[in-house]
Motif scaffolding. Structure first.
Motif, PDB file in Angstrom:
ATOM      1  N   TYR A 121       8.071  11.502  -3.548  1.00  0.00           N
ATOM      2  CA  TYR A 121       7.075  11.823  -4.271  1.00  0.00           C
ATOM      3  C   TYR A 121       5.977  12.528  -3.639  1.00  0.00           C
ATOM      4  O   TYR A 121       5.089  12.911  -4.077  1.00  0.00           O
ATOM      5  N   TYR A 122       6.090  12.736  -2.632  1.00  0.00           N
ATOM      6  CA  TYR A 122       5.214  13.215  -1.470  1.00  0.00           C
ATOM      7  C   TYR A 122       5.695  14.551  -0.965  1.00  0.00           C
ATOM      8  O   TYR A 122       5.036  15.775  -0.978  1.00  0.00           O
TER       9      TYR A 122
ATOM     10  N   SER B 223       0.937  -1.143  -0.099  1.00  0.00           N
ATOM     11  CA  SER B 223      -0.134   0.230   0.079  1.00  0.00           C
ATOM     12  C   SER B 223       0.809   1.445  -0.084  1.00  0.00           C
ATOM     13  O   SER B 223       0.501   2.285  -0.477  1.00  0.00           O
ATOM     14  N   GLY B 224       2.040   1.153   0.626  1.00  0.00           N
ATOM     15  CA  GLY B 224       3.011   2.235   0.762  1.00  0.00           C
ATOM     16  C   GLY B 224       3.488   2.598  -0.735  1.00  0.00           C
ATOM     17  O   GLY B 224       4.108   3.678  -0.803  1.00  0.00           O
ATOM     18  N   LEU B 225       3.457   1.611  -1.650  1.00  0.00           N
ATOM     19  CA  LEU B 225       3.830   1.979  -3.048  1.00  0.00           C
ATOM     20  C   LEU B 225       2.711   2.227  -3.998  1.00  0.00           C
ATOM     21  O   LEU B 225       2.967   2.111  -4.967  1.00  0.00           O
TER      22      LEU B 225
ATOM     23  N   VAL C  14       7.366  14.299  10.308  1.00  0.00           N
ATOM     24  CA  VAL C  14       5.892  14.232   9.984  1.00  0.00           C
ATOM     25  C   VAL C  14       5.609  13.663   8.595  1.00  0.00           C
ATOM     26  O   VAL C  14       4.843  12.828   8.425  1.00  0.00           O
ATOM     27  N   ALA C  15       6.330  14.345   7.715  1.00  0.00           N
ATOM     28  CA  ALA C  15       6.102  13.946   6.350  1.00  0.00           C
ATOM     29  C   ALA C  15       6.237  12.377   6.054  1.00  0.00           C
ATOM     30  O   ALA C  15       5.556  11.769   5.274  1.00  0.00           O
TER      31      ALA C  15
ATOM     32  N   PRO D 139       2.509   7.282   3.647  1.00  0.00           N
ATOM     33  CA  PRO D 139       1.940   5.884   3.315  1.00  0.00           C
ATOM     34  C   PRO D 139       0.429   6.188   3.163  1.00  0.00           C
ATOM     35  O   PRO D 139      -0.191   5.380   2.449  1.00  0.00           O
ATOM     36  N   SER D 140       0.016   7.183   3.928  1.00  0.00           N
ATOM     37  CA  SER D 140      -1.397   7.139   3.747  1.00  0.00           C
ATOM     38  C   SER D 140      -2.017   7.889   2.393  1.00  0.00           C
ATOM     39  O   SER D 140      -3.070   7.636   1.972  1.00  0.00           O
ATOM     40  N   TYR D 141      -1.061   8.079   1.459  1.00  0.00           N
ATOM     41  CA  TYR D 141      -1.243   8.726   0.274  1.00  0.00           C
ATOM     42  C   TYR D 141      -0.842   7.713  -0.860  1.00  0.00           C
ATOM     43  O   TYR D 141      -0.760   7.743  -2.074  1.00  0.00           O
ATOM     44  N   GLY D 142      -0.237   6.418  -0.325  1.00  0.00           N
ATOM     45  CA  GLY D 142       0.429   5.602  -1.127  1.00  0.00           C
ATOM     46  C   GLY D 142       1.576   6.081  -1.923  1.00  0.00           C
ATOM     47  O   GLY D 142       1.816   5.792  -3.082  1.00  0.00           O
TER      48      GLY D 142
END
Length: 257
Positions: free
Chosen positions: A230-231, A46-48, A216-217, A222-225
């Motif tokens: 890339y976040y 899910s993290g990917l 924090v980032a 992971p909640s954004y996959g």
């Protein structure tokens, strides 16, 4: 292909975070990276950006049903990164493997079939020393052990070292315990600095120079996959994993390819 098992039987030490972000950084450097999610929780998948519920086939089908790894590999949205996902079926693999022939080497045999396609394979291990982790250690030639910068940081690491030595002695003479990465580092606390010093004293040059901070980032990504680059690519966490990837590339990948 260099194969790295990211392992520590202690949970919550950033194994999955390290697997996802090391893969993304190596992929961005032009390496062809295969991530193997060997944890039934499927957090690496899910993290990917992989929908675990939408993965009818997974590592389970390779280990139990003998499917070829090539047929299970999925592309991810991230440059250079492919994935063998996990799903809930993998939770039963430990029991089903217990009486299976060649139970410790099934992952290694599967990865041998795709080694010409990739420069690096990264195996995200579950927080245990069961047959899934043993399969990862038999299939790997390098290990990364994340250790959190907190009290009891070295708890359980001795048992992991003994397990790695046994696997090396009886199942995989190429295995090396040669990579320890400090995670969840808070420079404001004396404890974190003391833990880093203690681990460096215990393991010497096996400890990477890169230290992964509390960030924090890194917790949000992971909640954004998404991997951290890339976040929020300019945050401290992203820079730390960039530094780690550069070390891994310099010390291991360039030498082994």
């Amino acid at each position: 292909m260099i194969t790295i098992a990211v392992t520590n039987q202690k949970g919550g030490v950033a194994k999955t975070t390290s697997s996802v972000n090391l893969a993304a950084e190596l992929g961005a450097m032009g390496k062809k990276v295969l991530v193997v999610d060997a944890d039934p929780q499927g957090n690496c998948s899910s993290g990917l950006g992989q929908d675990r519920e939408g993965s009818p086939e997974s590592l389970y089908d390779i280990l139990i049903d003998g499917k070829e790894a090539q047929s299970i590999v999925r592309e991810t949205p991230w440059e250079g990164v492919s994935l063998i996902p996990a799903n809930i079926n993998l939770a039963g693999a430990e029991v089903e493997l217990s009486s299976a022939i060649s139970r410790e080497s099934r992952l290694k045999n599967a990865l041998d079939g795709v080694k010409d396609r990739f420069d690096v394979a990264i195996i995200d291990c579950p927080p245990s020393l069961g047959l899934l982790t043993i399969n990862a250690l038999v299939g790997a030639n390098r290990t990364i052990v994340p250790i959190q910068c907190e009290y009891y940081a070295l708890e359980g690491v001795g048992q992991l070292v003994r397990t790695i030595e046994l696997v090396k002695q009886y199942l995989n003479p190429d295995l090396k315990l040669d990579g320890i990465v400090m995670t969840m580092f808070d420079s404001r606390t004396r404890l974190a600095n003391d833990v880093v010093a203690e681990v460096r004293e215990s393991f010497g040059d096996k400890v990477f120079d890169a230290v992964i901070p509390r960030n924090v980032a890194l917790s949000e990504a992971p909640s954004y996959g998404k991997p951290i680059r890339y976040y929020q690519e300019n945050c401290k966490g992203a820079q730390a994993y960039r530094d780690l990837a550069e070390e891994v590339n310099r010390k291991w990948v360039k030498k082994d390819l």
